[in-house]
Design a protein around this motif. Structure first.
Motif, PDB file in Angstrom:
ATOM      1  N   GLY A 221       0.815  -1.315   0.079  1.00  0.00           N
ATOM      2  CA  GLY A 221      -0.064   0.012  -0.125  1.00  0.00           C
ATOM      3  C   GLY A 221       0.768   1.240  -0.111  1.00  0.00           C
ATOM      4  N   GLN A 222       1.908   1.299   1.006  1.00  0.00           N
ATOM      5  CA  GLN A 222       2.958   2.397   0.637  1.00  0.00           C
ATOM      6  C   GLN A 222       3.446   2.532  -0.679  1.00  0.00           C
ATOM      7  N   ARG A 223       3.844   1.591  -1.245  1.00  0.00           N
ATOM      8  CA  ARG A 223       4.486   1.791  -2.567  1.00  0.00           C
ATOM      9  C   ARG A 223       3.585   2.060  -3.617  1.00  0.00           C
ATOM     10  N   GLN A 224       2.216   1.645  -3.404  1.00  0.00           N
ATOM     11  CA  GLN A 224       1.362   2.289  -4.440  1.00  0.00           C
ATOM     12  C   GLN A 224       1.171   3.842  -4.182  1.00  0.00           C
ATOM     13  N   ARG A 225       1.194   4.299  -2.900  1.00  0.00           N
ATOM     14  CA  ARG A 225       0.981   5.623  -2.561  1.00  0.00           C
ATOM     15  C   ARG A 225       2.305   6.448  -3.205  1.00  0.00           C
ATOM     16  N   VAL A 226       3.315   5.856  -2.908  1.00  0.00           N
ATOM     17  CA  VAL A 226       4.489   6.478  -3.727  1.00  0.00           C
ATOM     18  C   VAL A 226       4.158   6.790  -5.144  1.00  0.00           C
TER      19      VAL A 226
ATOM     20  N   GLU B 116      -4.477  -1.270 -13.754  1.00  0.00           N
ATOM     21  CA  GLU B 116      -4.550  -2.282 -12.719  1.00  0.00           C
ATOM     22  C   GLU B 116      -3.442  -1.763 -11.415  1.00  0.00           C
ATOM     23  N   PRO B 117      -3.698  -0.514 -10.789  1.00  0.00           N
ATOM     24  CA  PRO B 117      -2.690  -0.283  -9.846  1.00  0.00           C
ATOM     25  C   PRO B 117      -2.957  -1.039  -8.571  1.00  0.00           C
ATOM     26  N   PHE B 118      -4.036  -1.439  -8.125  1.00  0.00           N
ATOM     27  CA  PHE B 118      -4.235  -2.228  -7.026  1.00  0.00           C
ATOM     28  C   PHE B 118      -4.375  -3.724  -6.990  1.00  0.00           C
TER      29      PHE B 118
ATOM     30  N   ASP C 244      -3.603  -6.820  -1.020  1.00  0.00           N
ATOM     31  CA  ASP C 244      -4.648  -7.807  -0.126  1.00  0.00           C
ATOM     32  C   ASP C 244      -5.846  -7.087  -0.247  1.00  0.00           C
ATOM     33  N   ALA C 245      -6.792  -7.581   0.063  1.00  0.00           N
ATOM     34  CA  ALA C 245      -8.083  -7.111   0.003  1.00  0.00           C
ATOM     35  C   ALA C 245      -8.394  -5.991   0.857  1.00  0.00           C
ATOM     36  N   LEU C 246      -7.691  -5.874   2.262  1.00  0.00           N
ATOM     37  CA  LEU C 246      -8.055  -4.796   3.149  1.00  0.00           C
ATOM     38  C   LEU C 246      -7.263  -3.587   2.449  1.00  0.00           C
ATOM     39  N   THR C 247      -5.875  -3.589   2.082  1.00  0.00           N
ATOM     40  CA  THR C 247      -5.171  -2.613   1.629  1.00  0.00           C
ATOM     41  C   THR C 247      -5.578  -2.096   0.356  1.00  0.00           C
ATOM     42  N   ARG C 248      -6.215  -2.982  -0.485  1.00  0.00           N
ATOM     43  CA  ARG C 248      -6.685  -2.399  -1.429  1.00  0.00           C
ATOM     44  C   ARG C 248      -7.891  -1.570  -1.500  1.00  0.00           C
ATOM     45  N   GLU C 249      -8.901  -2.053  -0.622  1.00  0.00           N
ATOM     46  CA  GLU C 249      -9.961  -1.032  -0.084  1.00  0.00           C
ATOM     47  C   GLU C 249      -9.560   0.240   0.332  1.00  0.00           C
TER      48      GLU C 249
END
Length: 260
Positions: free
Chosen positions: A140-145, A162-164, A168-173
């Motif tokens: 999730g942190q890498r995606q925010r970067v 398809e960025p997410f 995992d399911a919780l981080t994806r939400e």
């Protein structure tokens, strides 16, 4: 003459060579988004979704038909920013250096770079992680970067492939909610690819359902449920998800011999 829509795609056709033969990845694609809207593309693997993104990002000039952003042909490094599913972060650079990268390519002044980067790191809750390397971050942190690196360029159109998908399911939400908050603050025109139907319903004001290869738009679905946290899991949300699944399960016209 002013463009009718901010993003206009009409009769878009893209071919590629496979074993010496021309194969159509996209054929007759029509897609429109107004400025400030969030659109989502869904469709089977190999239907040309990512090919469409490369055209809009200015990375693939080999197409026929119309593809315009604010009345102009897409140009790489221009007013669009593309986020890929593998984040695209350089492992030998820390968070701050990864975010800075695009601004250096655009030859911004040191003062402007510092101001923009510090601002976006705070906005994305990354300021305390600025000196960490990608290997030291969660998914999730890498995606925010990756999102920060795109937003710091102040694009007019944000493209997300398809960025997410690897979260995992919780981080994806959590990241879906984060993206929604950013969009509500900026009203940045956004087009996102996903294979997750519930994600499409939650984020997409307009949902474009694509056919099997050669890809075309089977249906554009206006989605009044987008962005409403309270409707997740409710009857209306489930009905919209079921409807989209029914569209995806319509008989296709064959598949490409490569991924999209």
């Amino acid at each position: 003459m002013k463009a009718e829509h901010y993003l206009e795609i009409k009769d878009l056709k893209v071919d590629y060579l496979h074993q010496g033969k021309a194969v159509s990845a996209l054929a007759g694609v029509h897609l429109f988004l107004d400025q400030g809207e969030m659109g989502v593309l869904i469709g089977p693997s190999g239907c040309g979704k990512s090919t469409l993104m490369t055209v809009l990002a200015g990375l693939n000039p080999h197409y026929a038909g119309k593809a315009e952003i604010a009345g102009k042909t897409p140009v790489s490094g221009g007013e669009t920013s593309l986020i890929l599913q593998d984040y695209g972060l350089l492992p030998w650079k820390n968070v701050r250096e990864n975010v800075i990268l695009g601004l250096r390519f655009r030859k911004k002044s040191l003062g402007e770079i510092k101001q923009r980067v510090e601002s976006i790191l705070r906005k994305m809750n990354l300021i305390n992680l600025a000196e960490r390397f990608p290997s030291q971050l969660s998914g999730g942190q890498r995606q925010r970067v990756a999102i920060a690196r795109s937003l710091v360029l102040e694009p007019k159109l944000l493209l997300m492939d398809e960025p997410f998908s690897s979260l995992d399911a919780l981080t994806r939400e959590e990241i879906q909610d984060f993206l929604l908050t950013i969009w509500q603050e900026t009203h940045l025109t956004t087009l996102l690819i996903t294979h997750n139907i519930e994600e499409a319903v939650f984020l997409g004001q307009k949902i474009f359902v694509m056919s099997s290869c050669p890809g075309r738009i089977l249906e554009k679905v206006e989605n009044p449920l987008a962005g409403n946290h309270d409707l997740r899991g409710k009857v209306q949300f489930l009905e919209m998800s079921t409807y989209l699944r029914s569209l995806l399960h319509q008989p296709g016209k064959g598949r490409c011999s490569r991924d999209d």
